[in-house]
Design a protein around this motif. Structure first.
Motif, short mmCIF file in Angstrom:
data_model
loop_
_atom_site.label_atom_id
_atom_site.label_comp_id
_atom_site.label_asym_id
_atom_site.label_seq_id
_atom_site.Cartn_x
_atom_site.Cartn_y
_atom_site.Cartn_z
N ALA A 1 -18.27 6.67 -13.13
CA ALA A 1 -19.10 5.21 -13.46
C ALA A 1 -19.57 4.81 -11.96
CB ALA A 1 -18.51 4.29 -14.13
N ASP A 2 -19.10 5.38 -10.95
CA ASP A 2 -19.55 4.94 -9.53
C ASP A 2 -19.22 3.39 -9.08
OD1 ASP A 2 -20.65 5.76 -7.19
OD2 ASP A 2 -22.91 4.85 -7.77
N PHE A 3 -17.97 3.06 -9.51
CA PHE A 3 -17.61 1.74 -9.15
C PHE A 3 -16.94 2.00 -7.72
CE2 PHE A 3 -17.02 1.03 -13.50
CZ PHE A 3 -17.20 -0.51 -13.93
N VAL A 4 -17.04 0.79 -7.06
CA VAL A 4 -16.40 0.62 -5.68
C VAL A 4 -14.84 0.52 -6.27
CG1 VAL A 4 -15.62 -0.65 -3.70
CG2 VAL A 4 -18.15 -0.24 -4.34
N VAL A 5 -13.83 1.09 -5.84
CA VAL A 5 -12.52 1.06 -6.16
C VAL A 5 -11.38 0.87 -5.29
CG1 VAL A 5 -10.47 2.21 -7.37
CG2 VAL A 5 -12.97 2.73 -8.11
N ALA A 6 -10.41 -0.13 -5.56
CA ALA A 6 -9.42 -0.55 -4.74
C ALA A 6 -8.21 0.11 -5.36
CB ALA A 6 -9.05 -2.13 -4.64
N LEU A 7 -7.35 0.78 -4.46
CA LEU A 7 -6.14 1.40 -5.05
C LEU A 7 -5.05 0.72 -4.56
CD1 LEU A 7 -7.00 5.33 -4.53
CD2 LEU A 7 -7.18 3.86 -6.67
N TYR A 8 -4.15 0.11 -5.17
CA TYR A 8 -2.97 -0.61 -5.07
C TYR A 8 -1.91 0.26 -5.19
CZ TYR A 8 -5.21 -5.32 -5.19
OH TYR A 8 -5.79 -6.57 -5.17
N ASN A 9 -0.90 0.13 -4.53
CA ASN A 9 0.33 0.97 -4.44
C ASN A 9 0.13 2.47 -4.35
OD1 ASN A 9 2.08 -1.59 -5.42
ND2 ASN A 9 1.05 -1.38 -7.24
N PRO A 10 -0.58 2.88 -3.42
CA PRO A 10 -1.28 4.22 -3.30
C PRO A 10 0.10 5.21 -3.02
CG PRO A 10 -1.64 2.91 -1.42
CD PRO A 10 -1.15 1.97 -2.36
N LYS A 11 0.90 4.77 -2.15
CA LYS A 11 2.09 5.70 -1.99
C LYS A 11 3.33 5.13 -1.27
CE LYS A 11 2.12 9.76 1.29
NZ LYS A 11 1.32 10.52 2.47
N SER A 12 4.32 5.83 -1.73
CA SER A 12 5.82 5.37 -1.28
C SER A 12 6.55 6.50 -1.02
CB SER A 12 6.42 4.53 -2.33
OG SER A 12 6.82 5.43 -3.57
N GLY A 13 7.85 6.04 -0.36
CA GLY A 13 8.92 7.10 0.02
C GLY A 13 8.76 8.31 -0.92
N ARG A 14 8.92 8.01 -2.22
CA ARG A 14 9.28 9.09 -3.41
C ARG A 14 7.83 9.38 -3.86
NH1 ARG A 14 14.26 6.10 -6.52
NH2 ARG A 14 12.96 4.44 -5.94
#
Length: 329
Positions: A167-180
Motif C-alpha cells: 500500500a506504499d506506506f512510510v513505515v517505522a519498524l520497532y524492535n527490529p533486532k535483538s541478540g536472539r
C-alpha cells in the motif's frame, strides 16, 4: 467511646511516557507525575533515564520481559493507597505499559469508579523523535510495526508488513533486532523488496536523543548491512520519499495539484485549489464508470480488490458540486 477507624487513601497509577530519554523532551506533566509518586516502577534502563528525579522514592526495577510483573506491582501498591509512576520510554500507549496495565486491572475487576485512579501521561514516541532527527519522513501516511515475535505470531507480522509495503506506506519498524531475534529484519526486507524499489530511502536511528545516538541513511536493498539493534528504529520511505542534503523527505503531494515553484501558487491544468484532485474519489468514480475495461482489468490497473471494484460499479457516482475543502491542505 469513639471508634478509631483508618481510611486507606485512594491509590493512583500514573502511566508515564518519558519520551526519548533526554530531560529536554520530558513533558512538564511527566516530570510532575514522577515528583508526585511514592513509588516509581520500570525497566532498569528507563529508571536510569530519570534517576536524578527519584530522590526519596521507592524504586522497583524490573527486567525487559517482565511487563506484566511491573503492572501487577503497580496495582498491588496502588491498592495500598500509594501513588505509583509506572514509566515507559516514548509513549506509554505505544508499545508501552498502558496496555498490560489495563489488562491486569480489568482482570482484577477494576473500573474507572474504583478506589484506584489511572492517569495516562503521553510522551513522544520513537516514531516522532527519530523522524525529527532525519528530516520530514512522516509528512504523508505512515504506520508502525513491531518485528518482535515474542507475543505476536510471525504470520501476523508478515501479513502486516506485506499489506503496508504493497500500500506504499512510510513505515517505522520497532524492535527490529535483538541478540536472539536476528532474522526478522531480513524477512521484513524480503517482503518490502517485493513491492518497493531497492533504492527506497531508509533511515536508521539508534538511541535517539541519548548519549549514544547514531543516525545512518541507507537504502532498502542494503538495509540488513546496517548496524541495527533493540534500541534502533528503522524508517522506510514510500515511493516518493527522497534524501537531499542529508534530510529524508516524504512529499505531502502538493506537486500533484500545484506548480510548486517559489512565488507560484497556481493550480495545475485540470485542478482547482481547495477541492479534491481530479483523480480524487469523485474523479476516479467517474473514470471507472466511464471505462470500457472489465472489473478484473480495473482491479489490476488500480491494484485494488476486484470485489471492491465490482461494488463501486454497482453504485453510480453522485454529481456533487465541489465543496470547499481548503482547510485540509
Amino acid at each position: 467511646m469513639t471508634e478509631n477507624t483508618t481510611h486507606t487513601p485512594r491509590g493512583k497509577i500514573m502511566l508515564v511516557g518519558l519520551g526519548p530519554g533526554s530531560h529536554d523532551y520530558l513533558t512538564a506533566r511527566a516530570r510532575a507525575a514522577i515528583g508526585e509518586a511514592d513509588t516509581v516502577i520500570g525497566y532498569a534502563t528507563y529508571i536510569r533515564l530519570v534517576k536524578d528525579l527519584l530522590e526519596g522514592k521507592e524504586i522497583v526495577k524490573k527486567a525487559m520481559a517482565e511487563e506484566l510483573d511491573r503492572a501487577i506491582e503497580a496495582y498491588e501498591r496502588a491498592k495500598l493507597g500509594k501513588k505509583v509512576a509506572l514509566v515507559s520510554s516514548g509513549d506509554a500507549g505505544v508499545y508501552g505499559m498502558a496496555g498490560p496495565t489495563f489488562e491486569v486491572l480489568f482482570q482484577a475487576g477494576w473500573t474507572p469508579d474504583s478506589d484506584i485512579e489511572v492517569e495516562i501521561i503521553p510522551g513522544a514516541s520513537a516514531i516522532n523523535t527519530c523522524a525529527s532527527l532525519v528530516g520530514a519522513p512522516l509528512t504523508h501516511d505512515f504506520c508502525a510495526i513491531s518485528l518482535s515475535d515474542l507475543l505476536t505470531p510471525w504470520p501476523t507480522i508478515a501479513r502486516r508488513l506485506n499489506a503496508v509495503a504493497y500500500a506504499d506506506f512510510v513505515v517505522a519498524l520497532y524492535n527490529p533486532k535483538s541478540g536472539r531475534r536476528t532474522r526478522q529484519i531480513e524477512e521484513a526486507q524480503r517482503i518490502f523488496l517485493q513491492f518497493r524499489d531497492p533504492k527506497t530511502p531508509v533511515a536508521i536511528v539508534k538511541s535517539a536523543f541519548r548519549p549514544k545516538q547514531r543516525i545512518e541513511f541507507t537504502t532498502l536493498d542494503k538495509l540488513t548491512e546496517a548496524d541495527i539493534g533493540m534500541l534502533t528504529t528503522v524508517l522506510i520511505g514510500n515511493s516518493n520519499t527522497y534524501v537531499k542534503h542529508g534530510l529524508m523527505i516524504t512529499p505531502r503531494g502538493y506537486a500533484n495539484k500545484y506548480d510548486v515553484e517559489v512565488g507560484n501558487r497556481a493550480a495545475r491544468e485540470g485542478e482547482k485549489a481547495g477541492v479534491s484532485l481530479s483523480t480524487g474519489l469523485n474523479g476516479w468514480l467517474a473514470a471507472i464508470h466511464g471505462s470500457d475495461k472489465t472489473p478484473a482489468e480495473l482491479a489490476l490497473e488500480y491494484r485494488l480488490p476486484e470485489v471492491y471494484i465490482r461494488s463501486v460499479l454497482e453504485h453510480p457516482p453522485v454529481d456533487l458540486a465541489d465543496a470547499d475543502d481548503s482547510g485540509e491542505e
